[in-house]
Design an enzyme around this catalytic site. Structure first.
Site: not given
Ligand SMILES: Nc1nc2c(ncn2[C@@H]2O[C@H](COP(=O)(O)OP(=O)(O)OP(=O)(O)O)[C@@H](O)[C@H]2O)c(=O)[nH]1
Ligand SMILES: O=C([O-])CC(=O)C(=O)O
Ligand SMILES: [Mn+2]
Length: 606
Positions: A77, A217, A226, A246, A268, A270, A293, A388-389
């Site tokens: 983004r 993207y 979003k 979110h 994002s 996290c 999400d 990457s996704r």
């Molecule tokens: N150390 C640690 N890392 C974590 C934990 N949960 C997730 N991660 C890492 O954080 C990164 C992002 O995690 P996601 O669950 O994909 O995050 P998200 O909030 O869904 O991200 P978006 O899709 O961008 O909104 C990944 O590389 C995970 O491996 C955790 O409990 N501990």
């Molecule tokens: O919007 C995107 O490209 C991917 C996503 O879920 C984020 O960034 O939170």
């Molecule tokens: Mn996610």
């Protein structure tokens, strides 16, 4: 020579007019109304393979699945190119880029003039949430990207059934206009990932319209996600008395069979997708997924807050997703029907990324199309882009809760706010009440990630993990949160918690094991909801009493546990001026109750 042939059309008079108007401006070679059928999907995927955008993966590895590499400059983004063009500048607030809508249209119209020449213009009718909802939330995305069509088909309910319902109701809908901004001259060859250095991701909240230009993207181009479900929907929710957030939605069942639905907002990259499908590590506890999400939350007749997941797919961060950390995501993609963008390819027609398996493949083709060996990784060149996704149908998720299909959603008993903080923020803290919880959300902070372009690892305030997604004035948004509490019976409102899986210990490693072990934090939350455990009063809120957080069987030193849980008052005193600085940015728009909360916190830490 562009000859517009309209394949299919619509009895939705207003929509027909808009499509005609857009085609007249963008001048595509042809217009295709997306039906959403399997046959059509196969045709589009074949087109993408033929054009070099997609590479089909081995059928015995990932059936009906495709690898795709974006332009290396179009990988996330673009927050600095994202605008909220409300009529009044004050309605966009200090957290958004703003331009006068007329001026923005005058800027964009020349870019859209003829921008689809040589391409196909696809019209994608879609609905966010359920078609059977009391008020289905329709949208139409017009795009010149077949990749967007293929991805939207996974991420949202699209096509003929949606259009039929829109026609029947002559329904209002959100207008999403998208172009990669790469017209083709007569005879000009296309590239695998067309895009433009000039990018604009623009929202007109009053018009409920989105104009996106120059990027293909994810969050820039899949306009249901979003742009609509957060930015436009948050503005609608403010006007109509509901919430677009979110947040993941998790169904948790304790060993006694008591069910709680928990929503959680993390910025994002996290941990939302991971927590949404966690494998519990405590006997008798069961976790199921409603969403990973986005949560749309409305009050039910019983006064409780109900959440639905408006999406139909998962658009998950690939690196770090593996059999050890998130086996359910792995099982979802194993079923195929998925698109993998900017990951690496194995020599046998599969995909790989950092963290998928403990063993690294001997040889890969990196996301940049280069030979890659583990030595490259050790030298600091990952095989896959950090953002990457995987894009995959949510119905393939083994932990999908039956309630995902409930048009009115699930009643939320707790909301978690969390971010990436190396210091200061303890593993879990309970808010004293809704207003204090709103303060948790308003002051939420996190280190930036690769999900957006720009520096990574910089601490910034990210209110309710919505900083890049609030479609109006952030002060009014925080006021809306407070109003939701004031207007409803507080005893029925969700309890609010602040969590941090990312605090570091003295050695610099994560103090808390995270992932499945987050079950232990969820257990404490549920025990609090059920009233079976007490809590310690601290200056920042309520924290687990010694022994109440179940750490049995965890390989964790006492120092690590203390590092994860401690409320370090000096760290919090250091945080106060940062919160002050953040609040000052709101000017008059900051609700007084949040000032009061900051005062209270300051006094408690004195
Ligand atoms: N150390 C640690 N890392 C974590 C934990 N949960 C997730 N991660 C890492 O954080 C990164 C992002 O995690 P996601 O669950 O994909 O995050 P998200 O909030 O869904 O991200 P978006 O899709 O961008 O909104 C990944 O590389 C995970 O491996 C955790 O409990 N501990
Ligand atoms: O919007 C995107 O490209 C991917 C996503 O879920 C984020 O960034 O939170
Ligand atoms: Mn996610």
């Amino acid at each position: 020579m562009s000859t517009i042939s309209t394949q299919g059309t619509t009895h939705h008079t207003e929509l027909a007019g808009w499509v005609e108007e857009v085609a007249a401006r963008t001048r595509p070679d042809r217009v295709v109304w997306v039906t959403g059928t399997d046959e059509e999907s196969a045709e589009i995927n074949a087109l993408l393979v033929e054009g070099g955008t997609f590479v089909q993966l081995a059928e015995d590895k990932k059936p009906n699945s495709f690898y795709c590499a974006s332009d290396p400059d179009d990988v996330a983004r673009v927050e600095d190119r994202t605008y909220i063009c409300s009529v009044e500048e004050k309605d966009a607030g200090h957290t958004n880029n703003w331009m006068d809508p007329a001026q923005m249209k005058a800027t964009l119209e020349p870019l859209f003039d003829g921008c689809m020449t040589g391409r196909t213009m696809y019209v994608i009718p879609f609905v966010m949430g359920h078609l059977e909802a009391d008020q289905p939330m329709f949208g139409v995305e017009i795009t010149d990207s077949a990749y967007v069509v293929a991805s939207m088909r996974i991420m949202a309910r699209i096509g003929t059934p949606v259009l039929a319902k829109m026609e029947e109701l002559q329904a209002d809908y959100v207008k999403g206009l998208h172009s990669v901004g790469a017209p083709l001259a007569d005879g000009q060859a296309d590239v695998p990932w067309p895009c433009n250095d000039t990018k604009y991701i623009v929202h007109f909240p009053e018009e409920r319209a989105i104009w996106s230009y120059g990027s293909g993207y994810g969050g820039n181009a899949l306009l249901g996600k979003k742009c609509y479900a957060l930015r436009i929907a948050s503005a609608m929710a403010h006007d109509e008395g509901w919430m677009a957030e979110h947040m993941l939605i998790l169904k948790l069942t304790n060993p006694e069979g008591v069910v709680h639905y928990i929503a959680a907002a993390f910025p994002s990259a996290c941990g939302k997708t991971n927590l949404a499908m966690l494998e519990t590590t405590l006997p008798g506890w069961k976790a199921e997924t409603v969403g990973d999400d986005i949560a749309w939350m409305r009050f039910g007749d019983d006064g409780q807050l109900y959440a639905v997941n408006p999406e139909f797919g998962l658009f998950g961060v690939a690196p770090g997703t593996g059999y050890g950390t998130n086996p359910n995501a792995m099982h979802t993609i194993e079923r195929g029907n998925s698109i993998f963008t900017n990951v690496a390819r194995t020599d046998d027609g599969d995909i790989w990324w950092e963290g998928m398996t403990d063993d690294k493949p001997e040889h890969l083709t990196s996301w940049k199309g280069k030979d890659w060996t583990p030595a490259d990784g050790e030298a600091g060149t990952p095989s896959s882009h950090p953002n990457s996704r995987f894009c995959t149908p949510i119905e393939q998720l083994p932990t999908l809760a039956q309630e995902y299909y409930e048009p009115n959603g699930v009643p939320i008993s707790a909301i978690l706010f969390g971010g990436r903080r190396k210091t200061t923020v303890p593993l879990v803290t309970e808010a004293r009440d809704w207003q204090h919880g709103t303060f948790f959300g308003a002051t939420l902070s996190s280190e930036t990630t690769a999900a957006a372009t720009g520096a990574v690892g910089v601490v910034r305030r990210d209110p309710m993990a919505m900083l890049p997604f609030i479609g109006y004035n952030a002060g009014d948004y925080l006021g809306h949160w407070l109003d939701m509490g004031k207007q409803h019976d507080e005893s029925k409102m969700p309890k609010i918690y602040l969590v941090n899986w990312f605090r570091r210990d003295a050695d610099g490693g994560f103090a808390w094991p995270g992932f499945g072990e987050n079950t232990r934090v969820l257990k404490w939350v549920v025990d609090r909801l059920e009233g079976t455990v007490g809590a310690d009063e601290t200056p920042i809120g309520l924290t687990p009493r010694a022994g109440d957080l179940d750490v049995e069987g965890l390989d964790l030193t006492d120092e690590q546990l203390a590092a994860a849980l401690a409320v370090d008052e000096q760290e919090w005193r250091d945080e106060l001026p940062l919160i002050r600085e953040w609040f000052d940015k709101f000017g008059d728009a900051l609700p007084q109750q949040l000032e009061d909360e900051l005062q209270t916190l300051t006094q408690r830490l004195a």
